[in-house]
Design a protein around this motif. Structure first.
Motif, PDB file in Angstrom:
ATOM      1  N   GLU A  94      17.384  -7.363 -12.899  1.00 19.61           N
ATOM      2  CA  GLU A  94      17.775  -8.706 -13.465  1.00 19.61           C
ATOM      3  C   GLU A  94      18.114  -8.742 -14.658  1.00 19.61           C
ATOM      4  OE1 GLU A  94      18.921 -12.742 -13.616  1.00 19.61           O
ATOM      5  OE2 GLU A  94      18.874 -11.130 -11.831  1.00 19.61           O
ATOM      6  N   TYR A  95      17.281  -8.133 -15.728  1.00 22.53           N
ATOM      7  CA  TYR A  95      17.488  -8.002 -16.993  1.00 22.53           C
ATOM      8  C   TYR A  95      19.013  -7.126 -17.328  1.00 22.53           C
ATOM      9  CZ  TYR A  95      17.575  -6.486 -21.865  1.00 22.53           C
ATOM     10  OH  TYR A  95      18.002  -6.380 -23.293  1.00 22.53           O
ATOM     11  N   LEU A  96      19.343  -5.980 -16.587  1.00 27.11           N
ATOM     12  CA  LEU A  96      20.084  -5.279 -16.865  1.00 27.11           C
ATOM     13  C   LEU A  96      21.420  -5.870 -16.239  1.00 27.11           C
ATOM     14  CD1 LEU A  96      18.739  -1.822 -15.888  1.00 27.11           C
ATOM     15  CD2 LEU A  96      19.742  -2.587 -18.167  1.00 27.11           C
ATOM     16  N   ARG A  97      21.293  -6.757 -15.029  1.00 26.38           N
ATOM     17  CA  ARG A  97      22.409  -7.623 -14.712  1.00 26.38           C
ATOM     18  C   ARG A  97      22.868  -8.432 -15.669  1.00 26.38           C
ATOM     19  NH1 ARG A  97      23.618 -12.068 -13.103  1.00 26.38           N
ATOM     20  NH2 ARG A  97      21.563 -12.795 -13.204  1.00 26.38           N
ATOM     21  N   GLN A  98      21.789  -9.097 -16.388  1.00 25.44           N
ATOM     22  CA  GLN A  98      22.189 -10.146 -17.262  1.00 25.44           C
ATOM     23  C   GLN A  98      22.891  -9.703 -18.612  1.00 25.44           C
ATOM     24  OE1 GLN A  98      18.444 -12.459 -18.106  1.00 25.44           O
ATOM     25  NE2 GLN A  98      18.394 -13.338 -16.137  1.00 25.44           N
ATOM     26  N   GLN A  99      22.599  -8.479 -18.694  1.00 29.39           N
ATOM     27  CA  GLN A  99      23.415  -7.889 -19.947  1.00 29.39           C
ATOM     28  C   GLN A  99      24.836  -7.047 -19.588  1.00 29.39           C
ATOM     29  OE1 GLN A  99      21.828  -7.891 -22.960  1.00 29.39           O
ATOM     30  NE2 GLN A  99      20.494  -9.344 -21.980  1.00 29.39           N
ATOM     31  N   GLY A 100      25.225  -7.426 -18.606  1.00 26.82           N
ATOM     32  CA  GLY A 100      26.382  -7.141 -18.268  1.00 26.82           C
ATOM     33  C   GLY A 100      26.733  -5.707 -17.281  1.00 26.82           C
ATOM     34  N   TYR A 101      25.782  -5.356 -16.718  1.00 23.67           N
ATOM     35  CA  TYR A 101      25.630  -4.196 -16.021  1.00 23.67           C
ATOM     36  C   TYR A 101      25.922  -4.402 -14.310  1.00 23.67           C
ATOM     37  CZ  TYR A 101      24.543  -1.671 -20.037  1.00 23.67           C
ATOM     38  OH  TYR A 101      24.691  -1.133 -21.468  1.00 23.67           O
ATOM     39  N   TYR A 102      26.294  -3.708 -13.700  1.00 23.28           N
ATOM     40  CA  TYR A 102      26.421  -3.832 -12.055  1.00 23.28           C
ATOM     41  C   TYR A 102      25.349  -3.117 -11.805  1.00 23.28           C
ATOM     42  CZ  TYR A 102      28.568  -4.633  -7.823  1.00 23.28           C
ATOM     43  OH  TYR A 102      28.715  -5.263  -6.341  1.00 23.28           O
ATOM     44  N   THR A 103      24.481  -3.930 -10.810  1.00 24.73           N
ATOM     45  CA  THR A 103      23.172  -3.341 -10.549  1.00 24.73           C
ATOM     46  C   THR A 103      23.087  -3.509  -8.922  1.00 24.73           C
ATOM     47  OG1 THR A 103      22.139  -5.667 -10.745  1.00 24.73           O
ATOM     48  CG2 THR A 103      21.684  -4.016 -12.523  1.00 24.73           C
ATOM     49  N   ALA A 104      22.450  -2.347  -8.161  1.00 26.53           N
ATOM     50  CA  ALA A 104      22.191  -2.489  -6.963  1.00 26.53           C
ATOM     51  C   ALA A 104      21.054  -1.785  -6.594  1.00 26.53           C
ATOM     52  CB  ALA A 104      23.461  -1.692  -6.262  1.00 26.53           C
ATOM     53  N   VAL A 105      20.676  -2.137  -5.270  1.00 27.52           N
ATOM     54  CA  VAL A 105      19.403  -1.474  -4.580  1.00 27.52           C
ATOM     55  C   VAL A 105      20.068  -0.802  -3.426  1.00 27.52           C
ATOM     56  CG1 VAL A 105      17.058  -1.667  -3.229  1.00 27.52           C
ATOM     57  CG2 VAL A 105      17.817  -2.938  -5.499  1.00 27.52           C
ATOM     58  N   CYS A 106      19.999   0.578  -3.324  1.00 31.41           N
ATOM     59  CA  CYS A 106      20.637   1.094  -2.213  1.00 31.41           C
ATOM     60  C   CYS A 106      19.835   2.084  -1.311  1.00 31.41           C
ATOM     61  CB  CYS A 106      21.695   2.198  -2.633  1.00 31.41           C
ATOM     62  SG  CYS A 106      23.201   1.467  -3.455  1.00 31.41           S
ATOM     63  N   TYR A 107      19.903   1.640  -0.077  1.00 27.25           N
ATOM     64  CA  TYR A 107      18.536   2.439   0.927  1.00 27.25           C
ATOM     65  C   TYR A 107      19.612   3.720   1.471  1.00 27.25           C
ATOM     66  CZ  TYR A 107      15.214  -1.144   0.529  1.00 27.25           C
ATOM     67  OH  TYR A 107      14.185  -2.100  -0.030  1.00 27.25           O
ATOM     68  N   GLY A 108      19.174   4.807   1.063  1.00 30.41           N
ATOM     69  CA  GLY A 108      19.810   6.095   1.095  1.00 30.41           C
ATOM     70  C   GLY A 108      21.116   6.627   0.137  1.00 30.41           C
ATOM     71  N   TRP A 109      21.100   7.714   0.315  1.00 27.23           N
ATOM     72  CA  TRP A 109      22.267   8.244  -0.656  1.00 27.23           C
ATOM     73  C   TRP A 109      23.629   7.802  -0.434  1.00 27.23           C
ATOM     74  CZ3 TRP A 109      26.271  11.426   0.290  1.00 27.23           C
ATOM     75  CH2 TRP A 109      26.118  12.278   1.606  1.00 27.23           C
TER      76      TRP A 109
END
Length: 136
Positions: A94-109
């Motif tokens: 959440e912090y990184l997203r607020q700082q302008g980064y695209y963030t994701a949780v990915c299940y599996g490579w």
């Protein structure tokens, strides 16, 4: 690509970085894709030393420092199996997203690889949601 044990996150990390090595010709930015080794089992002395050196719990696993679609870079928390994000991981994302980064949780490579490819080659397809995406 060689076979990887995909019953834990470390095997998925290896598979993702093996995939990235094969994709360098198409996406040269993958040279800068890196893993933040904050997790894993360590003895108490090593854990204490790493903490003094700046290791912080919850930092996402995979980082791609490449600007796309108005984002400063991409952070991925890579999960395997039934693992879920911890409160610390959610806070970091959440912090990184607020700082302008695209963030994701990915299940599996594979899902992480799909997201990285979309991020680098088709940034117009990125969701503009105001939250971290989860790919299952």
């Amino acid at each position: 690509m060689r076979n990887f044990r995909l019953d834990d996150e470390s095997g998925h990390q290896e598979a993702l970085f093996s995939w990235a090595a094969y994709q360098l010709g198409r996406m040269p930015e993958l040279e800068y894709l890196h893993h933040v080794p904050n997790g894993g089992k360590r003895d108490k002395a090593t854990a204490t030393a790493l903490k003094r050196q700046g290791v912080k719990a919850g930092v996402p696993d995979v980082v791609l420092p490449a600007v796309r679609a108005g984002y400063h870079g991409l952070y991925i928390e890579l999960k395997a199996g039934k693992n879920t994000t911890t409160d610390n991981q959610k806070r970091w994302l959440e912090y990184l997203r607020q700082q302008g980064y695209y963030t994701a949780v990915c299940y599996g490579w594979q899902l992480a690889a799909e997201l990285i490819e979309r991020y680098l080659l088709h940034p117009e397809e990125l969701t503009q949601e105001q939250k971290t995406i989860t790919m299952r």
